[in-house]
Design a protein around this motif. Structure first.
Motif, PDB file in Angstrom:
ATOM      1  N   TYR A 157      92.638  56.276 -22.347  1.00 15.77           N
ATOM      2  CA  TYR A 157      91.214  56.418 -22.052  1.00 15.77           C
ATOM      3  C   TYR A 157      90.552  55.052 -21.907  1.00 15.77           C
ATOM      4  O   TYR A 157      89.773  54.818 -20.975  1.00 15.77           O
ATOM      5  N   MET A 158      90.892  54.143 -22.808  1.00 17.19           N
ATOM      6  CA  MET A 158      90.270  52.818 -22.772  1.00 17.19           C
ATOM      7  C   MET A 158      90.798  51.942 -21.639  1.00 17.19           C
ATOM      8  O   MET A 158      90.149  50.975 -21.252  1.00 17.19           O
ATOM      9  N   GLN A 159      91.966  52.289 -21.119  1.00 20.10           N
ATOM     10  CA  GLN A 159      92.515  51.563 -19.972  1.00 20.10           C
ATOM     11  C   GLN A 159      92.185  52.235 -18.642  1.00 20.10           C
ATOM     12  O   GLN A 159      92.573  51.729 -17.585  1.00 20.10           O
ATOM     13  N   SER A 160      91.467  53.349 -18.703  1.00 16.57           N
ATOM     14  CA  SER A 160      91.129  54.056 -17.475  1.00 16.57           C
ATOM     15  C   SER A 160      90.192  53.205 -16.618  1.00 16.57           C
ATOM     16  O   SER A 160      89.560  52.256 -17.091  1.00 16.57           O
ATOM     17  N   LYS A 161      90.097  53.534 -15.348  1.00 12.51           N
ATOM     18  CA  LYS A 161      89.265  52.767 -14.426  1.00 12.51           C
ATOM     19  C   LYS A 161      87.823  52.710 -14.908  1.00 12.51           C
ATOM     20  O   LYS A 161      87.133  51.692 -14.752  1.00 12.51           O
ATOM     21  N   GLU A 162      87.367  53.786 -15.527  1.00 13.04           N
ATOM     22  CA  GLU A 162      85.974  53.864 -15.981  1.00 13.04           C
ATOM     23  C   GLU A 162      85.672  52.880 -17.101  1.00 13.04           C
ATOM     24  O   GLU A 162      84.579  52.321 -17.178  1.00 13.04           O
ATOM     25  N   LYS A 166      85.123  47.578 -19.958  1.00  8.50           N
ATOM     26  CA  LYS A 166      83.756  47.890 -20.375  1.00  8.50           C
ATOM     27  C   LYS A 166      83.700  48.271 -21.842  1.00  8.50           C
ATOM     28  O   LYS A 166      84.691  48.689 -22.438  1.00  8.50           O
ATOM     29  N   ASN A 167      82.496  48.135 -22.384  1.00  5.59           N
ATOM     30  CA  ASN A 167      82.234  48.568 -23.752  1.00  5.59           C
ATOM     31  C   ASN A 167      81.729  49.998 -23.758  1.00  5.59           C
ATOM     32  O   ASN A 167      81.069  50.440 -22.815  1.00  5.59           O
ATOM     33  N   MET A 168      82.040  50.699 -24.835  1.00  3.92           N
ATOM     34  CA  MET A 168      81.489  52.037 -25.038  1.00  3.92           C
ATOM     35  C   MET A 168      80.385  51.920 -26.083  1.00  3.92           C
ATOM     36  O   MET A 168      80.640  51.874 -27.294  1.00  3.92           O
ATOM     37  N   THR A 169      79.150  51.803 -25.597  1.00  4.80           N
ATOM     38  CA  THR A 169      77.987  51.727 -26.484  1.00  4.80           C
ATOM     39  C   THR A 169      76.914  52.641 -25.914  1.00  4.80           C
ATOM     40  O   THR A 169      75.938  52.168 -25.330  1.00  4.80           O
ATOM     41  N   PRO A 170      77.091  53.952 -26.036  1.00  3.99           N
ATOM     42  CA  PRO A 170      76.135  54.868 -25.404  1.00  3.99           C
ATOM     43  C   PRO A 170      74.726  54.675 -25.939  1.00  3.99           C
ATOM     44  O   PRO A 170      74.518  54.478 -27.143  1.00  3.99           O
TER      45      PRO A 170
END
Length: 339
Positions: A157-162, A166-170
């Motif tokens: 998931y963390m290596q996915s294109k999305e 990027k950081n996950m900071t919703p």
């Protein structure tokens, strides 16, 4: 869970075992069913760093740690300075048995919604950047969380294109009804609560737009370096010291420079598990050993079964939490992957 299948658990009474066991670390790791080898090359080449803040619920913490534990990752445990002595000794005993699990070099007396909660994470970040482990992203958790994704799924998931770089900071621009958190000054009563001083704060440094979001995140190594070294980050940190719950605006605000329930938190029961699993989140919060213990029992077995079904290496018997038995006889995972 499969209908018509019974599970025979091999697990010990985790809390009493950790509190009372004097066995060697090798037996300790085996008896608590920790996974002792990377389960795929993909995971081995993408180590993760975890920050876990704990202060109670030893049973939940140990079971969560073994669920997220992989030998290629690294884990910083921030133990609240106000944690009971027996709890502290037990956690120290556990940590001592792993080269890649350690206690934060400085412990805060953490206050809910206080600056100390943010400082606890920063203490671990400072420790983790000095580690020899080349971790790719850092994830923060509390001791009552539990994973839904396997380590392999997290890595993918963390290596996915999305999300690759990027950081996950919703979060969102701070809503009006939350503006009091940063427009008024607050004072932390250590280990107790936060009170308003009734005074207005000045504007944020450099006219930053404040964003509000969750206190949980997954951050890249470059961003962590930015947080620890950037003058902008230091200025925002200083300004945030007398705000309410700064951990919910600090990282998400900084992330915008570079491009759940709050207090009424749900304690999950068995009936919630299908929803949790189908939602496909990374982690779920929260669980309590005294409220709905069977919920964690089921989720833990489901998660470990998924992890072992995904592995690319032979499975060791000590990794099994339980074996299945049904009308056709009993079976376990020991035949999977050549074990």
């Amino acid at each position: 869970m499969d209908k018509g299948v019974e599970w025979q658990r091999h697990d010990c009474q985790v809390e009493s075992y950790v509190l009372n066991s004097n066995v060697p670390c090798s037996d300790f790791i085996r008896d608590l069913h920790f996974i002792t080898r990377p389960l795929s090359q993909e995971e081995e080449h993408y180590p993760l760093a975890f920050i876990v803040t704990v202060h109670k619920e030893l049973e939940i913490f140990v079971r969560m740690l073994r669920a997220i534990y992989m030998p290629q990752n690294i884990y910083c445990i921030h133990m609240d300075a106000k944690a009971p002595w027996e709890f502290r000794v037990a956690v120290q005993r556990l940590v001592h048995c792993f080269d890649n699990v350690f206690l934060s070099s400085h412990s805060e007396t953490v206050t809910y919604a206080g600056f100390s909660r943010l400082q606890a994470d920063l203490n671990c970040m400072k420790d983790l950047v000095t580690s020899n482990v080349g971790w790719k992203k850092i994830v923060n958790l509390c001791g009552q969380d539990f994973p839904i994704k396997s380590n392999l799924e997290l890595v993918q998931y963390m290596q996915s294109k999305e999300w690759r770089d990027k950081n996950m900071t919703p979060g969102v621009k701070q809503p009006v009804h939350m503006s009091h958190r940063t427009k008024l000054q607050y004072q932390e009563i250590p280990g107790s609560h936060v009170v308003s001083k009734g005074l207005k704060k000045g504007p944020p440094p450099r006219n930053l737009q404040i964003y509000f979001g969750t206190a949980y995140y997954a951050l890249t190594r470059d961003f962590v370096d930015f947080v620890l070294k950037s003058p902008v980050a230091r200025e925002l940190l200083e300004w945030s010291k007398d705000t309410f719950s700064p951990d919910e605006h600090y990282f998400v605000t900084l992330n915008h420079i570079k491009g759940r329930y709050v207090r009424d938190i749900c304690v999950y029961g068995v009936e919630d598990l299908p929803w949790i699993i189908n939602k496909n989140s990374m982690f779920a919060n929260k669980f309590e050993s005294n409220t709905f213990p069977e919920a964690l029992d089921c989720l833990e077995q489901w998660h470990r079964s998924k992890v072992l079904n995904q592995t690319a290496v032979p499975i060791e018997r000590s990794w099994l939490l339980a074996t299945q038995s049904n009308s056709r006889g009993s079976r376990d995972f020991s035949s999977h992957a050549g074990a």
